[in-house]
Design a protein around this motif. Structure first.
Motif, PDB file in Angstrom:
ATOM      1  N   GLY A  77      -0.560  -9.316  -0.735  1.00  0.00           N
ATOM      2  CA  GLY A  77      -1.600  -8.337  -1.736  1.00  0.00           C
ATOM      3  C   GLY A  77      -3.242  -8.839  -1.186  1.00  0.00           C
ATOM      4  N   ALA A  78      -4.166  -8.087  -1.904  1.00  0.00           N
ATOM      5  CA  ALA A  78      -5.059  -8.102  -1.564  1.00  0.00           C
ATOM      6  C   ALA A  78      -6.242  -9.075  -2.890  1.00  0.00           C
ATOM      7  CB  ALA A  78      -5.774  -7.163  -0.692  1.00  0.00           C
ATOM      8  N   GLU A 138      -3.852   6.649  -3.755  1.00  0.00           N
ATOM      9  CA  GLU A 138      -2.573   6.770  -4.428  1.00  0.00           C
ATOM     10  C   GLU A 138      -2.074   6.105  -2.885  1.00  0.00           C
ATOM     11  OE1 GLU A 138      -1.098   9.094  -5.403  1.00  0.00           O
ATOM     12  OE2 GLU A 138      -2.678   9.520  -6.938  1.00  0.00           O
ATOM     13  N   PRO A 139      -0.348   5.795  -2.977  1.00  0.00           N
ATOM     14  CA  PRO A 139       0.308   5.043  -1.634  1.00  0.00           C
ATOM     15  C   PRO A 139      -0.082   5.495  -0.537  1.00  0.00           C
ATOM     16  CG  PRO A 139       1.539   5.522  -3.822  1.00  0.00           C
ATOM     17  CD  PRO A 139       0.319   6.315  -3.479  1.00  0.00           C
ATOM     18  N   TYR A 140       0.017   5.449   0.386  1.00  0.00           N
ATOM     19  CA  TYR A 140      -0.107   5.522   2.225  1.00  0.00           C
ATOM     20  C   TYR A 140       1.259   5.435   2.625  1.00  0.00           C
ATOM     21  CZ  TYR A 140      -4.859   3.759   2.008  1.00  0.00           C
ATOM     22  OH  TYR A 140      -6.341   3.682   1.672  1.00  0.00           O
ATOM     23  N   THR A 141       1.359   7.131   3.157  1.00  0.00           N
ATOM     24  CA  THR A 141       2.900   7.377   3.420  1.00  0.00           C
ATOM     25  C   THR A 141       2.992   6.878   5.657  1.00  0.00           C
ATOM     26  OG1 THR A 141       1.459   9.565   4.213  1.00  0.00           O
ATOM     27  CG2 THR A 141       2.993   9.256   2.441  1.00  0.00           C
ATOM     28  N   SER A 142       1.326   6.432   6.284  1.00  0.00           N
ATOM     29  CA  SER A 142       1.802   6.191   7.473  1.00  0.00           C
ATOM     30  C   SER A 142       0.123   5.083   8.165  1.00  0.00           C
ATOM     31  CB  SER A 142       1.145   7.144   7.925  1.00  0.00           C
ATOM     32  OG  SER A 142       0.471   7.941   8.048  1.00  0.00           O
ATOM     33  N   THR A 143       0.838   4.426   8.959  1.00  0.00           N
ATOM     34  CA  THR A 143      -0.418   3.491   8.595  1.00  0.00           C
ATOM     35  C   THR A 143      -1.937   3.123   9.246  1.00  0.00           C
ATOM     36  OG1 THR A 143       0.089   2.768  11.439  1.00  0.00           O
ATOM     37  CG2 THR A 143       1.013   2.268   9.481  1.00  0.00           C
ATOM     38  N   GLU A 144      -1.642   4.774   9.969  1.00  0.00           N
ATOM     39  CA  GLU A 144      -3.266   5.700  10.022  1.00  0.00           C
ATOM     40  C   GLU A 144      -4.336   5.383   9.403  1.00  0.00           C
ATOM     41  OE1 GLU A 144      -0.335   6.930  11.211  1.00  0.00           O
ATOM     42  OE2 GLU A 144      -0.356   6.177  13.327  1.00  0.00           O
ATOM     43  N   PRO A 145      -4.481   6.434   8.134  1.00  0.00           N
ATOM     44  CA  PRO A 145      -5.169   6.231   7.370  1.00  0.00           C
ATOM     45  C   PRO A 145      -5.592   4.349   6.804  1.00  0.00           C
ATOM     46  CG  PRO A 145      -3.137   7.820   6.458  1.00  0.00           C
ATOM     47  CD  PRO A 145      -2.722   7.580   7.906  1.00  0.00           C
ATOM     48  N   LEU A 146      -4.386   4.762   6.120  1.00  0.00           N
ATOM     49  CA  LEU A 146      -4.441   2.706   6.134  1.00  0.00           C
ATOM     50  C   LEU A 146      -5.389   1.811   7.175  1.00  0.00           C
ATOM     51  CD1 LEU A 146      -4.196   0.194   3.792  1.00  0.00           C
ATOM     52  CD2 LEU A 146      -2.120   0.477   5.137  1.00  0.00           C
ATOM     53  N   LEU A 147      -5.350   1.682   8.147  1.00  0.00           N
ATOM     54  CA  LEU A 147      -5.913   1.366   8.661  1.00  0.00           C
ATOM     55  C   LEU A 147      -7.320   1.599   9.205  1.00  0.00           C
ATOM     56  CD1 LEU A 147      -6.363  -0.818  11.555  1.00  0.00           C
ATOM     57  CD2 LEU A 147      -5.308   1.942  12.569  1.00  0.00           C
ATOM     58  N   ALA A 148      -7.475   3.013   8.785  1.00  0.00           N
ATOM     59  CA  ALA A 148      -9.263   3.161   8.371  1.00  0.00           C
ATOM     60  C   ALA A 148      -9.634   2.762   7.314  1.00  0.00           C
ATOM     61  CB  ALA A 148      -8.953   4.985   8.384  1.00  0.00           C
ATOM     62  N   ALA A 176       3.362  -0.675  -7.347  1.00  0.00           N
ATOM     63  CA  ALA A 176       1.998  -1.369  -6.390  1.00  0.00           C
ATOM     64  C   ALA A 176       0.851  -0.907  -6.511  1.00  0.00           C
ATOM     65  CB  ALA A 176       2.399  -1.816  -5.568  1.00  0.00           C
ATOM     66  N   ALA A 177       0.739   0.513  -5.912  1.00  0.00           N
ATOM     67  CA  ALA A 177       0.103   1.445  -6.033  1.00  0.00           C
ATOM     68  C   ALA A 177      -0.580   2.486  -7.817  1.00  0.00           C
ATOM     69  CB  ALA A 177      -0.503   2.890  -4.969  1.00  0.00           C
ATOM     70  N   ALA A 178       0.370   2.322  -8.718  1.00  0.00           N
ATOM     71  CA  ALA A 178      -0.120   2.968  -9.809  1.00  0.00           C
ATOM     72  C   ALA A 178      -0.938   2.766 -10.661  1.00  0.00           C
ATOM     73  CB  ALA A 178       1.390   2.577 -10.629  1.00  0.00           C
ATOM     74  N   PRO A 179      -1.711   1.114 -10.578  1.00  0.00           N
ATOM     75  CA  PRO A 179      -2.562   1.064 -11.175  1.00  0.00           C
ATOM     76  C   PRO A 179      -3.577   0.563 -10.856  1.00  0.00           C
ATOM     77  CG  PRO A 179      -1.631  -1.102 -10.969  1.00  0.00           C
ATOM     78  CD  PRO A 179      -0.974   0.385 -10.221  1.00  0.00           C
ATOM     79  N   CYS A 180      -3.622   1.460  -9.869  1.00  0.00           N
ATOM     80  CA  CYS A 180      -4.957   1.076  -8.748  1.00  0.00           C
ATOM     81  C   CYS A 180      -5.661   2.673  -8.187  1.00  0.00           C
ATOM     82  CB  CYS A 180      -4.764   0.796  -6.758  1.00  0.00           C
ATOM     83  SG  CYS A 180      -3.635  -1.021  -6.967  1.00  0.00           S
ATOM     84  N   ARG A 181      -6.789   3.038  -7.954  1.00  0.00           N
ATOM     85  CA  ARG A 181      -7.566   4.043  -8.042  1.00  0.00           C
ATOM     86  C   ARG A 181      -7.259   4.756  -6.389  1.00  0.00           C
ATOM     87  NH1 ARG A 181     -12.492   0.522  -8.743  1.00  0.00           N
ATOM     88  NH2 ARG A 181     -13.193   0.716 -10.473  1.00  0.00           N
ATOM     89  N   ALA A 231       0.555  -0.981  -0.057  1.00  0.00           N
ATOM     90  CA  ALA A 231       0.565  -0.424   0.007  1.00  0.00           C
ATOM     91  C   ALA A 231       0.910   1.132  -0.207  1.00  0.00           C
ATOM     92  CB  ALA A 231      -0.471   0.249   1.050  1.00  0.00           C
ATOM     93  N   SER A 232       2.091   1.002   0.133  1.00  0.00           N
ATOM     94  CA  SER A 232       2.850   2.151   0.416  1.00  0.00           C
ATOM     95  C   SER A 232       3.977   2.205  -0.689  1.00  0.00           C
ATOM     96  CB  SER A 232       3.243   2.615   1.254  1.00  0.00           C
ATOM     97  OG  SER A 232       4.834   1.436   1.788  1.00  0.00           O
ATOM     98  N   ASP A 233       3.683   1.239  -1.688  1.00  0.00           N
ATOM     99  CA  ASP A 233       4.757   1.460  -2.552  1.00  0.00           C
ATOM    100  C   ASP A 233       4.320   1.952  -3.889  1.00  0.00           C
ATOM    101  OD1 ASP A 233       6.332   0.678  -5.103  1.00  0.00           O
ATOM    102  OD2 ASP A 233       6.058  -1.816  -4.392  1.00  0.00           O
TER     103      ASP A 233
END
Length: 184
Positions: free
Chosen positions: A79-80, A44-54, A37-42, A32-34
């Motif tokens: 992966g997911a 943006e890469p995550y920069t910290s775990t807090e928003p990813l956890l949300a 890996a995030a380029a083809p996804c809707r 999720a921070s790469d």
């Protein structure tokens, strides 16, 4: 839906799919921070775990079919994969993302096959799974084709992704297609 076993030259990669838990957030950061890996996804890469956890809590956990991709014998997600319902109850859209360390090893193909083998039995009324792939993303198109999807068309100027208008390739798998569980 039929299932068959292919005769690939290499042994097939074994994966398991399971529901995510909040404890998976650190493992998710690997992809999720790469930016690649995030380029083809809707997203943006995550920069910290807090928003990813949300995101995990608010979107992934309540999602009807969002699974962690794990290598056999290891419960950590690499992966997911998701199958998201559309407004038309007989169709759903497939999406997946994989940590870069596992690209090119058959993990994504194995996960797509496993998802197809499960989802038609779990989602009532599902007849068709679609996947949209950016035209230049040949590797992802190959994953779908190896998993048994049919390439249907190029949808020109189909969507805006991260500020860019994109042509997308649409692939489909219908409930009467055969899932090739071990074909590479």
């Amino acid at each position: 839906m039929e299932q068959s076993t292919g005769q690939g030259a290499q042994p097939a990669v074994e994966v398991t799919l399971r529901r995510f838990t909040l404890a998976d957030v650190d493992a998710m950061m690997a992809w999720a921070s790469d930016p690649l890996a995030a380029a083809p996804c809707r997203w943006e890469p995550y920069t910290s775990t807090e928003p990813l956890l949300a995101y995990l809590r608010d979107a992934v956990l309540p999602h009807p079919w969002f699974r962690a991709i794990c290598l056999a014998g290891d419960d950590r997600p690499v992966g997911a994969i998701s199958v998201s319902p559309t407004d038309d109850g007989c169709r759903a859209e497939l999406g997946y993302v994989l940590a870069r360390a596992h690209w090119g090893k058959g993990v994504a193909t194995a996960a797509v096959r496993r998802a197809l083998a499960q989802v038609f039995g779990e989602v009532e009324g599902l007849l068709r799974v679609e996947a949209l792939v950016d035209v230049p993303n040949v590797a992802s198109q190959r994953v779908l084709e190896k998993a048994g999807f049919t390439r249907e068309a190029v949808l020109r100027r189909y969507c805006v992704l991260k500020g860019n208008v994109k042509d997308m390739v649409i692939h489909s798998f219908i409930s009467t297609d055969t899932v090739l569980l071990e074909l590479d």
